[in-house]
Motif scaffolding. Structure first.
Motif, PDB file in Angstrom:
ATOM      1  N   GLY A 133     112.348  38.787  54.665  1.00  0.00           N
ATOM      2  CA  GLY A 133     112.989  40.093  54.644  1.00  0.00           C
ATOM      3  C   GLY A 133     111.973  41.198  54.444  1.00  0.00           C
ATOM      4  O   GLY A 133     110.802  41.083  54.829  1.00  0.00           O
ATOM      5  N   SER A 134     112.392  42.288  53.817  1.00  0.00           N
ATOM      6  CA  SER A 134     111.518  43.441  53.579  1.00  0.00           C
ATOM      7  C   SER A 134     110.688  43.200  52.324  1.00  0.00           C
ATOM      8  O   SER A 134     111.226  43.082  51.221  1.00  0.00           O
ATOM      9  N   THR A 135     109.374  43.097  52.497  1.00  0.00           N
ATOM     10  CA  THR A 135     108.469  42.827  51.384  1.00  0.00           C
ATOM     11  C   THR A 135     107.267  43.770  51.456  1.00  0.00           C
ATOM     12  O   THR A 135     106.906  44.237  52.538  1.00  0.00           O
ATOM     13  N   PRO A 136     106.633  44.044  50.301  1.00  0.00           N
ATOM     14  CA  PRO A 136     105.500  44.984  50.311  1.00  0.00           C
ATOM     15  C   PRO A 136     104.248  44.463  50.985  1.00  0.00           C
ATOM     16  O   PRO A 136     103.433  45.238  51.475  1.00  0.00           O
ATOM     17  N   ARG A 137     104.043  43.136  51.004  1.00  0.00           N
ATOM     18  CA  ARG A 137     102.889  42.563  51.675  1.00  0.00           C
ATOM     19  C   ARG A 137     103.300  41.319  52.436  1.00  0.00           C
ATOM     20  O   ARG A 137     104.346  40.724  52.188  1.00  0.00           O
ATOM     21  N   GLY A 185     114.961  42.846  44.186  1.00  0.00           N
ATOM     22  CA  GLY A 185     116.220  43.565  44.042  1.00  0.00           C
ATOM     23  C   GLY A 185     116.277  44.352  42.752  1.00  0.00           C
ATOM     24  O   GLY A 185     115.265  44.519  42.053  1.00  0.00           O
ATOM     25  N   PRO A 186     117.459  44.820  42.370  1.00  0.00           N
ATOM     26  CA  PRO A 186     117.622  45.645  41.165  1.00  0.00           C
ATOM     27  C   PRO A 186     117.187  44.944  39.883  1.00  0.00           C
ATOM     28  O   PRO A 186     116.815  45.598  38.914  1.00  0.00           O
ATOM     29  N   GLU A 187     117.220  43.596  39.913  1.00  0.00           N
ATOM     30  CA  GLU A 187     116.861  42.852  38.704  1.00  0.00           C
ATOM     31  C   GLU A 187     115.454  43.179  38.213  1.00  0.00           C
ATOM     32  O   GLU A 187     115.175  43.134  37.015  1.00  0.00           O
ATOM     33  N   CYS A 205     113.327  46.602  47.823  1.00  0.00           N
ATOM     34  CA  CYS A 205     112.907  46.144  49.154  1.00  0.00           C
ATOM     35  C   CYS A 205     113.985  45.265  49.785  1.00  0.00           C
ATOM     36  O   CYS A 205     114.227  45.336  50.992  1.00  0.00           O
ATOM     37  N   GLY A 206     114.579  44.404  48.962  1.00  0.00           N
ATOM     38  CA  GLY A 206     115.633  43.536  49.468  1.00  0.00           C
ATOM     39  C   GLY A 206     115.157  42.195  49.967  1.00  0.00           C
ATOM     40  O   GLY A 206     115.963  41.337  50.314  1.00  0.00           O
ATOM     41  N   GLN A 266     106.882  46.251  40.485  1.00  0.00           N
ATOM     42  CA  GLN A 266     107.257  45.249  39.503  1.00  0.00           C
ATOM     43  C   GLN A 266     106.841  43.836  39.921  1.00  0.00           C
ATOM     44  O   GLN A 266     106.500  43.006  39.081  1.00  0.00           O
ATOM     45  N   LEU A 267     106.871  43.567  41.227  1.00  0.00           N
ATOM     46  CA  LEU A 267     106.427  42.257  41.715  1.00  0.00           C
ATOM     47  C   LEU A 267     105.015  41.974  41.233  1.00  0.00           C
ATOM     48  O   LEU A 267     104.720  40.903  40.697  1.00  0.00           O
ATOM     49  N   GLU A 268     104.139  42.929  41.423  1.00  0.00           N
ATOM     50  CA  GLU A 268     102.748  42.731  41.042  1.00  0.00           C
ATOM     51  C   GLU A 268     102.592  42.662  39.521  1.00  0.00           C
ATOM     52  O   GLU A 268     101.811  41.849  39.007  1.00  0.00           O
TER      53      GLU A 268
END
Length: 267
Positions: A28-32, A80-82, A87-88, A53-55
């Motif tokens: 799906g939609s991801t930053p990298r 997600g919101p969690e 990004c989704g 937040q992922l990083e």
């Protein structure tokens, strides 16, 4: 333009305890993208897997592994919101302590990437040439600034290759396949000569010349008289950076740098 290999080696030498985080799946939609990586030590990071937040979560997990001396770990993170990201998509991560074999592999991969850097040739070290060399030095490119004037070359402070030559068009002929050429010398006649040589390179991914609609029209007339082909002229970008009323060198440089990167990334 400091090469990735040199920066990576310096970082690894300064951080004997480190872990590497690698994106193993990106749905799906991801930053990298899959394969993106970063290094984490107890006090520093190198590169990025996309920020946010992922990083932050991945860095914390990597430092936990380093602290506990655990060889590896994995994470499966829904964006997600969690975790405060919208990004989704969903990202899978692999985290490993940076053993000598991993460090050597990272350096080998970095060397391959450095060798594959696209070449960009800037002809002219005037105000816009200086600004553009600064802008391009921040990008993953091998930038070469070519000048006929030693005093102009001395003004260049950007981390780019500097080349002094009385015959700048030779740099066009010897450039690697798939290079980009940006022409902004102090002399219109020299601009025209270099542009003509660059347009003769069918493999050039970008040929740009600083100027205006009037300069382009003048070049078109000169080019036609010198057996230039209309089909080749169509490949010339002039003025560089598009049409803008703001003629400050830094603005033109920013627009031109984006233009060059789009052309190099289009293949």
């Amino acid at each position: 333009m400091t090469k990735l290999t040199a920066r990576l080696r310096t970082w690894l030498d300064a951080n004997p305890r480190a872990a590497v985080i690698r994106v193993t799946s990106a749905k799906g939609s991801t930053p990298r993208e899959e394969g993106a990586w970063m290094l984490v030590s107890p006090a520093a990071i190198f590169n990025t897997i996309g920020g946010g937040q992922l990083e932050f979560l991945a860095i914390a997990k990597a430092r936990e592994l380093i602290e506990q001396n655990l060889a590896n770990g994995t994470m499966d993170v829904p964006l997600g919101p969690e975790i405060g990201q919208c990004c989704g998509g969903r990202v899978g991560l692999e985290i490993k302590l940076a053993a000598p074999s991993i460090r050597n592999q990272l350096l080998e991969d970095a060397a391959i990437r450095d060798r594959a850097r696209p070449h960009v040739y800037l002809f002219g070290g005037g105000h816009v040439g200086q600004a553009l060399s600064e802008a391009l030095s921040l990008l993953p490119l091998h930038t070469v600034l070519v000048e006929t004037r030693p005093e102009a070359l001395e003004e260049i402070t950007a981390d780019v290759e500097k080349r002094l030559t009385p015959v700048p068009e030779d740099a066009v002929r010897s450039a690697p396949e798939g290079s980009a050429f940006v022409i902004l010398t102090h002399d219109h006649a020299l601009d025209f000569l270099i542009a003509s040589e660059a347009l003769a390179r069918k493999d050039a991914l970008y040929v740009g010349m600083i100027g205006s609609k009037t300069k382009r029209a003048t070049f078109k007339s000169w080019y036609g008289k010198n057996d230039g082909k209309e089909s080749d002229l169509a490949r010339l970008t002039c003025p560089i950076g598009g049409t803008t009323s703001d003629k400050r060198p830094a603005v033109i440089a920013a627009l031109a740098a984006a233009e060059v990167m789009r052309a190099l990334m289009s293949t």
